[in-house]
Design a protein around this motif. Structure first.
Motif, short mmCIF file in Angstrom:
data_model
loop_
_atom_site.label_atom_id
_atom_site.label_comp_id
_atom_site.label_asym_id
_atom_site.label_seq_id
_atom_site.Cartn_x
_atom_site.Cartn_y
_atom_site.Cartn_z
N LYS A 1 33.88 13.40 102.19
CA LYS A 1 33.20 14.23 103.19
C LYS A 1 33.60 13.75 104.58
O LYS A 1 33.93 12.58 104.78
CB LYS A 1 31.69 14.11 103.01
CG LYS A 1 31.16 14.74 101.73
CD LYS A 1 30.72 16.16 101.98
CE LYS A 1 29.84 16.67 100.85
NZ LYS A 1 29.33 18.01 101.14
N SER A 2 33.53 14.62 105.55
CA SER A 2 33.96 14.27 106.90
C SER A 2 33.11 13.17 107.51
O SER A 2 33.59 12.38 108.32
CB SER A 2 33.93 15.51 107.81
OG SER A 2 32.63 16.06 107.86
N GLU A 3 31.83 13.07 107.09
CA GLU A 3 30.95 12.06 107.70
C GLU A 3 31.19 10.66 107.14
O GLU A 3 30.71 9.68 107.73
CB GLU A 3 29.49 12.44 107.52
CG GLU A 3 29.06 12.69 106.10
CD GLU A 3 29.15 14.15 105.70
OE1 GLU A 3 28.40 14.55 104.80
OE2 GLU A 3 29.98 14.88 106.29
N TYR A 4 31.92 10.53 106.04
CA TYR A 4 32.16 9.19 105.49
C TYR A 4 33.34 8.56 106.23
O TYR A 4 34.48 8.95 106.06
CB TYR A 4 32.46 9.26 103.99
CG TYR A 4 32.82 7.91 103.39
CD1 TYR A 4 31.94 6.83 103.50
CD2 TYR A 4 34.02 7.70 102.72
CE1 TYR A 4 32.26 5.59 102.97
CE2 TYR A 4 34.35 6.46 102.18
CZ TYR A 4 33.46 5.42 102.30
OH TYR A 4 33.79 4.18 101.78
N ILE B 1 38.84 18.95 92.15
CA ILE B 1 38.12 17.77 92.64
C ILE B 1 37.75 17.95 94.11
O ILE B 1 36.63 17.60 94.53
CB ILE B 1 38.97 16.50 92.42
CG1 ILE B 1 39.04 16.19 90.92
CG2 ILE B 1 38.39 15.31 93.19
CD1 ILE B 1 40.05 15.12 90.56
N GLY B 2 38.66 18.50 94.89
CA GLY B 2 38.36 18.75 96.30
C GLY B 2 37.16 19.64 96.47
O GLY B 2 36.30 19.40 97.34
N PHE B 3 37.05 20.68 95.65
CA PHE B 3 35.87 21.56 95.71
C PHE B 3 34.61 20.80 95.34
O PHE B 3 33.57 20.91 96.01
CB PHE B 3 36.04 22.76 94.78
CG PHE B 3 34.77 23.54 94.58
CD1 PHE B 3 34.30 24.38 95.57
CD2 PHE B 3 34.02 23.39 93.41
CE1 PHE B 3 33.11 25.09 95.40
CE2 PHE B 3 32.83 24.08 93.24
CZ PHE B 3 32.37 24.93 94.24
N LEU B 4 34.67 20.04 94.25
CA LEU B 4 33.48 19.33 93.79
C LEU B 4 32.98 18.31 94.81
O LEU B 4 31.77 18.15 95.00
CB LEU B 4 33.77 18.64 92.45
CG LEU B 4 33.86 19.58 91.24
CD1 LEU B 4 34.38 18.84 90.02
CD2 LEU B 4 32.51 20.23 90.95
N ILE B 5 33.89 17.63 95.48
CA ILE B 5 33.48 16.68 96.53
C ILE B 5 32.75 17.41 97.64
O ILE B 5 31.68 17.00 98.09
CB ILE B 5 34.70 15.93 97.09
CG1 ILE B 5 35.35 15.03 96.02
CG2 ILE B 5 34.30 15.10 98.31
CD1 ILE B 5 34.49 13.91 95.52
N GLU B 6 33.30 18.54 98.06
CA GLU B 6 32.66 19.31 99.13
C GLU B 6 31.33 19.90 98.66
O GLU B 6 30.40 20.08 99.45
CB GLU B 6 33.59 20.42 99.61
CG GLU B 6 33.06 21.24 100.77
CD GLU B 6 32.78 20.42 102.03
OE1 GLU B 6 32.04 20.91 102.90
OE2 GLU B 6 33.30 19.28 102.15
N ALA B 7 31.22 20.16 97.36
CA ALA B 7 29.99 20.73 96.80
C ALA B 7 28.93 19.66 96.53
O ALA B 7 27.86 19.98 96.02
CB ALA B 7 30.30 21.49 95.51
N GLY B 8 29.24 18.39 96.85
CA GLY B 8 28.24 17.34 96.74
C GLY B 8 28.40 16.39 95.58
O GLY B 8 27.59 15.49 95.39
N GLU B 9 29.46 16.56 94.80
CA GLU B 9 29.68 15.65 93.68
C GLU B 9 30.11 14.28 94.20
O GLU B 9 30.81 14.19 95.22
CB GLU B 9 30.75 16.22 92.74
CG GLU B 9 30.66 15.74 91.31
CD GLU B 9 29.38 16.17 90.60
OE1 GLU B 9 28.90 15.39 89.77
OE2 GLU B 9 28.86 17.28 90.88
#
Length: 588
Positions: A269-272, A340-348
């Protein structure tokens, strides 16, 4: 030749037996009452706990001391009165001095003839400071004499008074437990000992203090891998150097790869934003550390690093490389990358995905990803409306899978541009009647822009006449607004205005730039934004270029037929993930 570096964790009881030389480039002691009390409170409030699966207990960690052994040939600064190794204290003088003061106070106030060691501090220029430290004491009036003869003595004596006042206050409150405080101070208060053999100590000091090479978790872990004692079984110095160089080169390659925005934001995520991006690998290896501790990753890693075996070191380094290879393989494989990129953005959580990949074969892991994606989506798309929280995820996945499904196209969805774009909005493709501008200036701009797209001459003339009037009456504008919306939609029916077929994903900047403009004006703005280099998601671009539409003659309209074609494509692309079976992890 590679400069030697090593790192270890040293309890205060060991630190007190060591000798330090304070060079002239170090400023004098400047800790305030608040800083001294903060340390005292931390020691007092710390309760060591048993570490499961070991004989160790938890410990409280101080910031690193950065030191360099003083070479015996440096006669000008050699301690001729002691056989102890003397260390030039490059960074951490304030902490070391405060530790000295606490140990000195314990000896003065709590110990009899058997004293604790007090670390040796010798100064290059402030010669009298050593004796001043040794002679500090609490007077018969229960106060420390504050010495204002120079600024260093002033701060040192004030700090010693702070220690005495703090202990006196807690004693009066019945809260000070002398034996427990001393035990925590000596045995459970530890410092990170970072030793460099680099000859130029001023260069080290400068790098640390201007922040170019901060002592982060990663830098300390790197020193764990590179320290000479790891290679004690290798006799040839050149072979040791080659081993260290191999690790250092691997490290640099991984660190460089993680600096790529495309690679980094696919995974995060951008905040990490950790201190250094290679921290990510060590966090993934050890799990999720205590975020409250600045050196929590290093502490846990150091706990598991107690070995002198070259084989064990190589196995631990291979574990780091294997973790990186997993991430790199995901990045280079288009299917893994997009899902994986979608799942990370979706909160996984990335940790969970890495753990699952270790436990499953490749095909089973891909099935696992598909199940995770299904869990993020609604059962059906035709029930989804504008304010539903899942709309944005559906639109995002439509964009991502549209790129993945294009086998002729090697490009990837740019997660870095998506995440660094200042936010994303779900926007109506065709304006809705309840979103009319609410002030006269905005209404005039809206009418003028819309007029350029009107093909009905009678309506166009009415707009012109209205704009020529000094005042634009609200009732007249609302009538024109409604007729223009109907004209550019091919229908007066607004019942489907909030359905998925009339929604697209737009960055907040573009959305704000045209607000509630009509379809052709939005189309023009989006074209101009993309020409200027803005990122427009592929499906949003397809909508406004009318690439989903079979009849492209009405370029100024977003008609019911256009909506139907757009929605049909969405259903087709997302169909593999629109399952009523919500049981996760059904694949092995």
């Amino acid at each position: 030749m590679m400069e030697g570096r090593s790192v270890e964790v040293v309890p205060v009881s060991q630190l007190l037996t060591r000798s330090f030389y304070i060079p002239a480039y170090q400023r004098g002691y400047r800790w305030t009452q608040d800083q001294v009390e903060d340390l005292l409170n931390d020691i007092h409030d710390f309760f060591p706990r048993e570490v499961p699966g070991s004989e160790d207990k938890t410990w409280y960690c101080l910031q690193p001391l950065v030191v360099r052994p003083v070479d015996s040939s440096e006669i000008v600064i050699k301690d001729m009165t002691s056989n102890k190794i003397e260390y030039e204290l490059i960074d951490g003088q304030q902490r070391a001095t405060t530790i000295y003061l606490i140990a000195h106070y314990i000896n003065e106030m709590f110990r009899g003839k058997i004293k604790e060691p007090e670390l040796s501090l010798r100064y290059e220029t402030r010669f009298s400071s050593t004796d001043f430290l040794k002679n500090l004491s609490v007077g018969t009036d229960e106060n420390v004499a504050i010495d204002s003869s120079n600024i260093n003595f002033y701060y040192i004596s004030k700090a010693y008074q702070t220690i005495h006042s703090w202990v006196t206050r807690l004693n009066a409150e019945g809260r000070f437990k002398q034996d427990r405080f001393i035990d925590v101070f000596l045995n459970h208060l530890k410092v990170i000992w970072y030793q460099s053999d680099e000859a130029d100590s001023i260069a080290i000091f400068t790098r640390i203090n201007i922040g170019k090479i901060p002592l982060t978790n990663a830098e300390l872990i790197k020193a764990l891998f590179l320290k000479d004692s790891n290679f004690s079984g290798i006799k040839d110095a050149n072979d040791i150097h080659l081993k260290q160089l191999e690790i250092a080169n691997d490290w640099d390659r991984m660190e460089s790869a993680l600096q790529s925005p495309e690679f980094w934001y696919f995974l995060n995520k951008s905040e990490y934003q950790p201190e250094t991006r290679i921290d990510l690998l060590f966090r993934l290896i050890i799990g999720r550390p205590d975020a409250k501790s600045g050196y929590s990753v290093f502490r846990i890693y150091n706990q598991n690093f107690r070995t002198d075996s070259l084989k064990d070191i190589e196995l631990k380094w291979e574990e780091v490389k294997r973790c990186f290879r997993t991430l790199e393989e995901w990045y280079n494989d288009r299917e893994h990358y997009h899902k994986i990129g979608f799942l990370i953005e979706a909160g996984e959580n990335l940790d969970d995905l890495v753990r699952a990949s270790r436990e499953k074969k490749k095909s089973a892991f891909l099935n696992y990803l598909d199940d995770k994606i299904r869990a993020k989506l609604p059962d059906q798309l035709d029930q989804l409306e504008y304010k539903d929280q899942k709309v944005k995820l559906v639109l995002l996945l439509h964009n991502i899978l549209s790129m993945l499904n294009n086998k002729e196209e090697g490009s990837k969805f740019p997660f870095d541009r998506y995440k660094l774009n200042g936010g994303w909005d779900v926007e109506h493709i065709h304006s809705v009647k309840d979103s009319a501008p609410d002030n006269e200036k905005a209404r005039r701009v809206w009418l003028a822009e819309s007029s350029e797209c009107i093909v009905d001459n009678e309506l166009k003339e009415e707009i012109k006449q209205s704009l020529q009037k000094k005042e634009l009456e609200e009732t007249i504008f609302k009538d024109l607004f409604s007729r223009i919306i109907d004209h550019l939609s091919g229908t007066g029916d607004q019942s489907d205005k909030n359905e998925l077929s009339n929604l697209a994903l737009l960055d907040a900047t573009t959305n704000r730039s045209y607000k509630n403009a009509v379809f052709p004006v939005k189309r023009k703005v989006i074209i101009e934004r993309e020409k200027a280099g803005a990122f427009v998601p592929i499906c949003t671009k397809n909508v406004f270029m009318k690439l989903y539409s079979k009849n492209v003659s009405g370029i100024s309209f977003w008609s019911p037929e256009d909506r139907e074609n757009y929605f049909s494509d969405m259903v087709k692309v997302l169909a593999p993930f629109l399952s009523l079976n919500r049981e996760s992890d059904t694949h092995e």
